[in-house]
Design a protein around this motif. Structure first.
Motif, short mmCIF file in Angstrom:
data_model
loop_
_atom_site.label_atom_id
_atom_site.label_comp_id
_atom_site.label_asym_id
_atom_site.label_seq_id
_atom_site.Cartn_x
_atom_site.Cartn_y
_atom_site.Cartn_z
N MET A 1 0.98 -1.31 -0.13
CA MET A 1 0.02 -0.07 -0.10
C MET A 1 0.97 1.37 0.13
N LEU A 2 0.15 2.24 -0.33
CA LEU A 2 0.85 3.65 -0.35
C LEU A 2 0.35 4.55 0.75
N GLY A 3 1.15 4.79 1.79
CA GLY A 3 0.80 5.49 3.04
C GLY A 3 1.04 6.88 2.66
N LEU B 1 5.17 8.64 8.21
CA LEU B 1 4.35 7.91 7.42
C LEU B 1 3.03 7.52 8.11
N HIS B 2 1.91 7.86 7.53
CA HIS B 2 0.63 7.65 8.38
C HIS B 2 -0.01 6.40 7.21
N ARG B 3 -0.09 5.29 7.87
CA ARG B 3 -0.67 4.02 6.88
C ARG B 3 -2.09 4.09 6.63
N LYS B 4 -2.36 5.09 5.82
CA LYS B 4 -3.83 5.21 5.15
C LYS B 4 -3.52 5.54 3.75
N GLN B 5 -4.38 4.94 3.11
CA GLN B 5 -4.44 5.06 1.58
C GLN B 5 -5.75 5.47 1.02
N ASP B 6 -5.86 6.50 0.26
CA ASP B 6 -7.05 6.69 -0.50
C ASP B 6 -7.13 5.80 -1.81
N HIS B 7 -8.44 5.83 -2.07
CA HIS B 7 -8.48 4.88 -3.46
C HIS B 7 -7.97 5.76 -4.46
N LEU B 8 -7.90 7.08 -4.36
CA LEU B 8 -7.13 7.81 -5.45
C LEU B 8 -5.90 7.11 -5.80
N ALA B 9 -5.26 6.90 -4.83
CA ALA B 9 -3.57 6.44 -4.96
C ALA B 9 -3.50 5.11 -5.68
N CYS B 10 -4.62 4.69 -6.08
CA CYS B 10 -4.57 3.23 -6.77
C CYS B 10 -4.29 3.55 -8.36
N ASP C 1 2.44 -4.40 -9.51
CA ASP C 1 1.51 -5.78 -9.26
C ASP C 1 1.25 -5.72 -8.07
N ARG C 2 2.10 -5.60 -7.00
CA ARG C 2 1.97 -5.54 -5.76
C ARG C 2 1.07 -4.45 -5.09
N LEU C 3 1.31 -3.16 -5.66
CA LEU C 3 0.22 -2.23 -5.34
C LEU C 3 -1.22 -2.46 -5.68
N VAL C 4 -1.29 -3.01 -6.93
CA VAL C 4 -2.70 -3.00 -7.48
C VAL C 4 -3.37 -4.23 -6.68
N LYS C 5 -2.81 -5.23 -6.37
CA LYS C 5 -3.04 -6.33 -5.78
C LYS C 5 -3.55 -5.97 -4.51
N HIS C 6 -2.82 -5.00 -3.73
CA HIS C 6 -3.67 -4.39 -2.46
C HIS C 6 -4.98 -3.72 -2.65
N CYS C 7 -5.05 -2.80 -3.99
CA CYS C 7 -6.30 -2.45 -4.00
C CYS C 7 -7.33 -3.22 -4.22
N VAL C 8 -7.21 -4.26 -5.04
CA VAL C 8 -8.13 -5.30 -5.14
C VAL C 8 -8.75 -5.87 -4.06
N TRP C 9 -7.59 -6.33 -3.21
CA TRP C 9 -7.71 -7.05 -1.88
C TRP C 9 -8.94 -6.15 -1.05
N VAL C 10 -8.50 -5.23 -1.27
CA VAL C 10 -9.14 -4.01 -0.24
C VAL C 10 -10.81 -4.48 -0.77
N HIS C 11 -11.16 -4.51 -2.21
CA HIS C 11 -12.53 -4.63 -2.59
C HIS C 11 -12.96 -5.80 -1.83
N THR C 12 -12.34 -6.83 -1.88
CA THR C 12 -12.65 -8.35 -1.25
C THR C 12 -13.21 -8.21 0.34
N GLN C 13 -12.70 -6.99 0.96
CA GLN C 13 -12.71 -6.88 2.05
C GLN C 13 -14.15 -6.32 2.50
N THR C 14 -14.84 -5.81 1.88
CA THR C 14 -15.93 -5.10 1.92
C THR C 14 -17.16 -6.09 1.72
#
Length: 210
Positions: free
Chosen positions: A17-19, A32-41, A73-86
């Motif tokens: 993820m991108l903090g 570093l704040h471990r927060k990511q906006d969807h915008l960063a995807c 690849d790692r960054l986009v997989k985190h974004c996709v993973w977040v989708h699966t957690q809702t």
């Protein structure tokens, strides 16, 4: 990019993820704040596109190019993973990752505007790698949108993606049509549908001939 890699990338079991870099003291010191906006995807798409289009005066080695593709690849997989957690596979607007790996979606970030950034990055990764996994990820996102955000007159913002009984707001963002659906369409289109050697997509996904 090197500064981002060194200062903002947080690796986890879900990918990377991108903090945010934010002030952490009155002195102005930043951390570093471990927060990511969807915008960063959008960043994974930016990285893979840049890795394959480095200027002639600053060429990348094949090793460095692959490093950037792997990071994307790692960054986009985190974004996709977040989708699966809702509850229904729709992305929240922002989230936090705790040191122990727990995902937290604050109350102020639980809405979904059906943003385009994840599918934008999936499009670029598929175009440059040809790996079908990115299409499969995109299809699941499309199915979630079509099943849970579709209303009589279009597609609506979802108020809270963390509950089973989703409530739609009375609005649809213009970028949903100009970006989200366009990138999904391009993700499943033939390579010659939009030749990236001849066109560049601007911030709102309008193709401009190079």
């Amino acid at each position: 990019v090197e500064t981002m890699e060194a200062s903002m990338v947080v690796n986890s079991t879900s990918g990377a993820m991108l903090g945010d870099i934010v002030p952490v003291s009155d002195s102005g010191k930043k951390g570093l704040h471990r927060k990511q906006d969807h915008l960063a995807c959008f960043v994974p798409g930016m990285l893979v596109h840049g890795a394959h289009n480095a200027p002639a005066e600053a060429p990348l080695s094949s090793h460095r190019q692959q490093e950037l593709v792997d990071l994307a690849d790692r960054l986009v997989k985190h974004c996709v993973w977040v989708h699966t957690q809702t509850a229904k596979g729709l992305a929240p607007d922002h989230w936090q990752m705790h040191l122990d790996g727990r995902l937290e979606i604050p109350a102020g970030g639980r809405h979904s505007l059906l943003r385009p950034e994840t599918v934008e990055s999936l499009f670029y990764l598929f175009r440059y790698t040809g790996d079908e996994q990115y299409r499969q990820m995109g299809w699941k996102i499309f199915e979630a949108i079509n099943q849970h955000a579709r209303v009589e007159a279009g597609f609506a913002t979802i108020d809270n993606v963390m509950v089973e009984d989703l409530e739609a707001r009375d609005d649809m963002q213009s970028f949903f049509l100009s970006e989200t659906l366009k990138y999904l369409y391009l993700l499943f289109s033939p390579q010659d549908q939009l030749d990236l050697s001849q066109f560049v997509l601007n911030t709102e996904a309008h193709p401009l001939r190079i």
